[in-house]
Design an enzyme around this catalytic site. Structure first.
Site, short mmCIF file in Angstrom:
data_model
loop_
_atom_site.label_atom_id
_atom_site.label_comp_id
_atom_site.label_asym_id
_atom_site.label_seq_id
_atom_site.Cartn_x
_atom_site.Cartn_y
_atom_site.Cartn_z
N GLY A 155 7.40 -2.68 -12.78
CA GLY A 155 6.08 -2.57 -13.41
C GLY A 155 5.88 -1.14 -13.87
N ARG A 156 4.60 -0.74 -13.95
CA ARG A 156 4.31 0.60 -14.46
C ARG A 156 4.90 1.70 -13.58
NH1 ARG A 156 -1.18 -1.98 -15.83
NH2 ARG A 156 -1.10 -2.34 -13.61
N THR A 178 11.09 -12.01 -14.14
CA THR A 178 11.44 -12.14 -15.56
C THR A 178 11.82 -10.77 -16.12
OG1 THR A 178 9.05 -12.12 -15.86
CG2 THR A 178 10.16 -14.18 -16.34
N ARG A 234 4.18 -1.99 -0.30
CA ARG A 234 3.29 -2.52 0.73
C ARG A 234 4.11 -2.90 1.96
NH1 ARG A 234 -0.51 -0.63 -1.26
NH2 ARG A 234 -2.46 -1.59 -1.94
N GLU A 263 0.49 -1.49 9.69
CA GLU A 263 0.11 -0.07 9.70
C GLU A 263 -1.38 0.08 9.98
OE1 GLU A 263 1.42 0.67 5.57
OE2 GLU A 263 -0.70 0.84 5.00
N HIS A 281 1.39 6.12 4.37
CA HIS A 281 0.79 5.46 3.19
C HIS A 281 0.07 6.49 2.31
CE1 HIS A 281 -0.74 1.35 1.58
NE2 HIS A 281 -0.66 2.24 0.60
N ILE A 282 0.86 7.45 1.82
CA ILE A 282 0.28 8.54 1.01
C ILE A 282 0.86 8.56 -0.40
CG2 ILE A 282 -0.35 10.02 2.97
CD1 ILE A 282 2.27 11.60 2.47
C1 DGY Z 1 -2.64 1.46 -4.00
O1 DGY Z 1 -3.37 1.94 -4.87
O2 DGY Z 1 -2.40 0.26 -3.94
C2 DGY Z 1 -2.09 2.40 -3.00
O3 DGY Z 1 -1.30 1.77 -2.07
C3 DGY Z 1 -3.21 3.13 -2.32
O4 DGY Z 1 -3.03 4.44 -2.48
#
Ligand code: DGY
Length: 321
Positions: A155-156, A178, A234, A263, A281-282
């Site tokens: 993705g982006r 895809t 995630r 987490e 998660h930073i």
């Molecule tokens: C998001 O935007 O989904 C990130 O995991 C949060 O910083």
């Protein structure tokens, strides 16, 4: 004046902007509201700004009869039950675009830290391990330049990661359900080919039932013994227990992880390993990007409550009459 809830401490400038438009109930705290606290505080609110650890599901929505919009301050929205929002006529929004480059930077940070064992070497240096310079030192790592980078989820953010790989003369392969047209020179391959051929595997897929444990024991077994796995997407996309086993047995080279199952309560097995780099998660956490995310969420909230379509509406079928 319409009432809105902000569920977590954010930048004061963003709160001030909201306060110019709405009556703001601000949970000025870093601790999450419990689901029952959330339900109570939503009972009279037309809008909310929430973060990824706030779960918005049918039971919370049932306690929020006036709610029209839920503006997530994140691009990922697996904390929101979109179908339940649509059924309740609640618009849900996220913050795409503004965090691509910062998150791609974080992917590279973890990739290079894992390849060159930077965190373990730092700890060893601080604790007096460095007594003499050795040619064959304990920190012989993997080259990133010239290696094969495999991106799962182009993705982006995946594309921003791939762009950076050009400067490192890497071969870039990717897997999506895809094949994409805009991939900046990356080649689509089957998932198992990606697992077997990559020196660095980067996961950039959203979490859903379809991506739950996308990487488990079977997938880890296909990886090269020298390969590194990076997850900034995630928790739950990787089976953490299986990864710990693979790292412990040195079946793969290492891992750089920013997200985890359950987490912030990590599987303690990670703490015993020196071939994993852990961050809390930073991925999007630069000051500028977190500000852009909060601003984007506020834009969505204000648009929705002033009769406009929010720029990042996730469920167009939800517009309440
Ligand atoms: C998001 O935007 O989904 C990130 O995991 C949060 O910083």
């Amino acid at each position: 004046m319409q009432k809105v809830l902000v569920t977590r401490r954010l930048f004061p400038e963003v709160i001030a902007r909201l306060a110019g438009n709405f009556e703001v109930d601000y949970h000025d705290d870093d601790q999450a509201l419990t689901p029952s606290e959330l339900a109570v505080r939503l009972s009279d609110k037309a809008g909310m700004m929430l973060v990824l650890t706030d779960r918005l599901d049918a039971s919370v929505l049932a306690a929020a009869p006036a709610l029209k919009v839920a503006a997530n301050v994140a691009v990922g929205y697996n904390n929101i039950d979109l179908a339940a929002c649509s059924a309740a006529g609640v618009m849900a929004t996220n913050t795409p675009g503004v965090l691509n480059e910062t998150t791609a930077d974080m992917v590279w940070t973890l990739m290079m830290a894992s390849a060159r064992r930077v965190v373990a070497a730092d700890k060893w240096t601080r604790t007096g391990g460095w007594q003499s310079w050795k040619f064959l030192d304990p920190w012989l790592g993997q080259d990133v330049h010239g290696a094969t980078l495999g991106i799962v989820g182009m993705g982006r953010i995946g594309q921003a990661v791939a762009r950076r790989a050009q400067g490192f003369d890497m071969r870039v392969i990717y897997h999506n359900r895809t094949p994409q047209t805009e991939t900046g020179g990356a080649t689509w391959v089957e998932k198992n080919t990606l697992l077997a051929e990559s020196d660095f595997i980067v996961l950039m897929v959203p979490y859903s039932t379809a991506t739950h444990h996308l990487i488990g024991a079977a997938e880890l077994a296909l990886m090269k013994p020298t390969a590194h796995l990076v997850n900034v997407a995630r928790g739950g996309v990787v089976d953490d227990a299986a990864l710990i086993e693979a790292l412990k047995a040195r079946r793969i080279g290492g891992a750089g992880l920013d997200v985890f199952e359950g987490e912030p309560a990590l599987n303690p097995g990670f703490f015993e390993l020196d071939n994993v780099t852990l961050t809390p998660h930073i991925g999007s956490s630069s000051r500028a990007t977190r500000m852009a995310m909060a601003t984007c969420a506020a834009d969505n909230l204000i648009a929705a409550l002033t009769g406009h379509t929010p720029p990042n509406l996730l469920n167009p079928d939800a517009v309440r009459q």
